[in-house]
Design a protein around this motif. Structure first.
Motif, PDB file in Angstrom:
ATOM      1  N   UNK A 135       0.805  -1.225   0.000  1.00  0.00           N
ATOM      2  CA  UNK A 135       0.000   0.000   0.000  1.00  0.00           C
ATOM      3  C   UNK A 135       0.838   1.275   0.000  1.00  0.00           C
ATOM      4  N   UNK A 136       2.102   1.167  -0.395  1.00  0.00           N
ATOM      5  CA  UNK A 136       2.936   2.365  -0.472  1.00  0.00           C
ATOM      6  C   UNK A 136       2.413   3.315  -1.545  1.00  0.00           C
ATOM      7  N   UNK A 137       2.669   4.599  -1.346  1.00  0.00           N
ATOM      8  CA  UNK A 137       2.220   5.638  -2.281  1.00  0.00           C
ATOM      9  C   UNK A 137       3.422   6.386  -2.825  1.00  0.00           C
ATOM     10  N   UNK A 195       6.586   2.879  -8.165  1.00  0.00           N
ATOM     11  CA  UNK A 195       5.329   2.198  -7.865  1.00  0.00           C
ATOM     12  C   UNK A 195       5.536   0.694  -7.735  1.00  0.00           C
ATOM     13  N   UNK A 196       4.749   0.025  -6.861  1.00  0.00           N
ATOM     14  CA  UNK A 196       4.694  -1.437  -6.860  1.00  0.00           C
ATOM     15  C   UNK A 196       3.799  -1.878  -8.021  1.00  0.00           C
ATOM     16  N   UNK A 252       3.414  -2.645   3.813  1.00  0.00           N
ATOM     17  CA  UNK A 252       4.018  -1.419   3.288  1.00  0.00           C
ATOM     18  C   UNK A 252       5.505  -1.630   3.043  1.00  0.00           C
ATOM     19  N   UNK A 253       5.940  -1.419   1.812  1.00  0.00           N
ATOM     20  CA  UNK A 253       7.372  -1.353   1.511  1.00  0.00           C
ATOM     21  C   UNK A 253       7.586  -0.135   0.624  1.00  0.00           C
ATOM     22  N   UNK A 297      15.503  -0.903   1.630  1.00  0.00           N
ATOM     23  CA  UNK A 297      14.217  -0.215   1.587  1.00  0.00           C
ATOM     24  C   UNK A 297      13.493  -0.475   2.895  1.00  0.00           C
ATOM     25  N   UNK A 298      12.654   0.497   3.306  1.00  0.00           N
ATOM     26  CA  UNK A 298      11.966   0.380   4.587  1.00  0.00           C
ATOM     27  C   UNK A 298      10.601  -0.262   4.399  1.00  0.00           C
TER      28      UNK A 298
END
Length: 343
Positions: free
Chosen positions: A59-61, A177-178, A203-204, A227-228
């Motif tokens: 759900x990363x933006x 983007x994923x 979330x990544x 990456x976090x």
């Protein structure tokens, strides 16, 4: 392993410059451990899965992470890579030879940053000046960070602001983007619900390092950028329960897969996670958390083609990609999808 084992001939016209419309009309190649490849479309996904299967989305933006500025007379380009704290970001710099520690870069629109230090990989720490949140500054001065193989062929436009975000995008922080989740629409999600397919999110925050080429001759010599990511306790509990019940966990995208594998122990238990991961998956890796993967088609000699080869076998993926190229599938971020089911 030798990096050249993961090379293949990809005609440049196979790299998509725009997404399919509607999103779930994109093509989808179904690859199983054995048997013929299946040419489908993304909206066929519910028929390819079983009731109880769990799709895991990121759900990363994506933030407007590309900046153009000046240090004196020198033009400086910055692509933010990884957040370090509230005001400091690690960034890849274009024209870095004109930059020195303590220089101020003016990105226009009253946005400036201090170049604090250069890192061994050539990136820099930038400290944004002022009191406004960095997110506000980026909205004012930044641009969406289209991948270089798209940005090198056309200008970014207003359509990209929507096209390059997934419908799951919620947690700001990614600079890419994923893209596997770009194929999903409300209509496809409704069809998955009706088919009894579950979904979870994690979330990544995808970093710009995902676009960096592998320059080493052997995979053992390649250093992944970290990456976090975060997986909540409740999410981990539900995924573990699904697997215990005999249901499959299928990652939507390599980002979801990498975080799930980072959070899973040798015992196969997925644990809550909050921190950095630099996991690099190549053939020989034993998967602990996932039973399948939906992903786009990746570039030659990329870490992502190495990952899918680890999941399905190098020869199987070479054959699948040869089929995709011959059949006219579109590659990479705005391209078509593949559904990889090893068992």
């Amino acid at each position: 392993m030798r990096v050249d084992l993961f090379d293949f001939d990809l005609p440049p016209e196979r790299i998509a410059l725009r997404p399919a419309r509607p999103r779930d009309a994109s093509r989808m190649l179904v690859v199983r451990a054995e048997g013929a490849f299946e040419d489908r479309i993304a909206r066929d996904l519910p028929a390819m899965l079983r009731p109880g299967d769990v799709l895991v989305f990121n759900d990363t933006k994506v933030i407007p992470a590309q900046l153009e500025g000046r240090r004196g007379e020198a033009r400086i380009g910055a692509t933010l890579h990884k957040r370090l704290d509230l005001r400091r970001w690690q960034a890849f710099i274009r024209n870095a030879k004109r930059l020195r520690p303590e220089d101020i870069i003016d990105f226009g629109a009253d946005v400036t940053a201090l170049a604090e230090q250069r890192h061994d990989d050539g990136s820099w720490t930038l400290a944004f000046q002022g009191e406004e949140p960095v997110e506000v500054l980026l909205e004012r001065a930044g641009r969406m960070p289209l991948p270089p193989y798209i940005a090198g062929k056309r200008e970014m436009d207003e359509a990209d602001r929507e096209d390059y975000q997934t419908i799951f995008a919620r947690e700001e922080g990614a600079v890419a983007a994923p893209t596997a989740a770009l194929h999903f629409t409300p209509q496809l999600l409704a069809a998955l619900d009706e088919a009894g397919v579950k979904r979870e999110t994690l979330t990544l925050h995808v970093g710009a390092g995902t676009f960096l080429p592998v320059k080493a001759e052997d995979t053992a010599d390649h250093a992944m950028h970290s990456e976090w990511g975060r997986i909540e306790q409740a999410t981990a509990d539900r995924l573990n329960a699904a697997r215990k019940a005999g249901n499959r966990v299928i990652a939507v995208g390599t980002t979801s897969l990498r975080l799930l594998e980072s959070a899973t122990g040798e015992d196969g238990v997925i644990r809550p996670f909050a921190g950095d991961t630099a996991i690099f998956i190549t053939p020989g890796y034993r998967f602990r958390a996932i039973d399948g993967l939906m992903t786009n088609f990746h570039l030659p000699k990329s870490t992502l083609f190495m990952l899918v080869s680890a999941l399905m076998g190098l020869e199987r993926m070479q054959a699948a990609y040869a089929h995709a190229i011959e059949a006219g599938y579109r590659f990479y971020s705005y391209g078509d999808a593949s559904l990889l089911l090893p068992d």
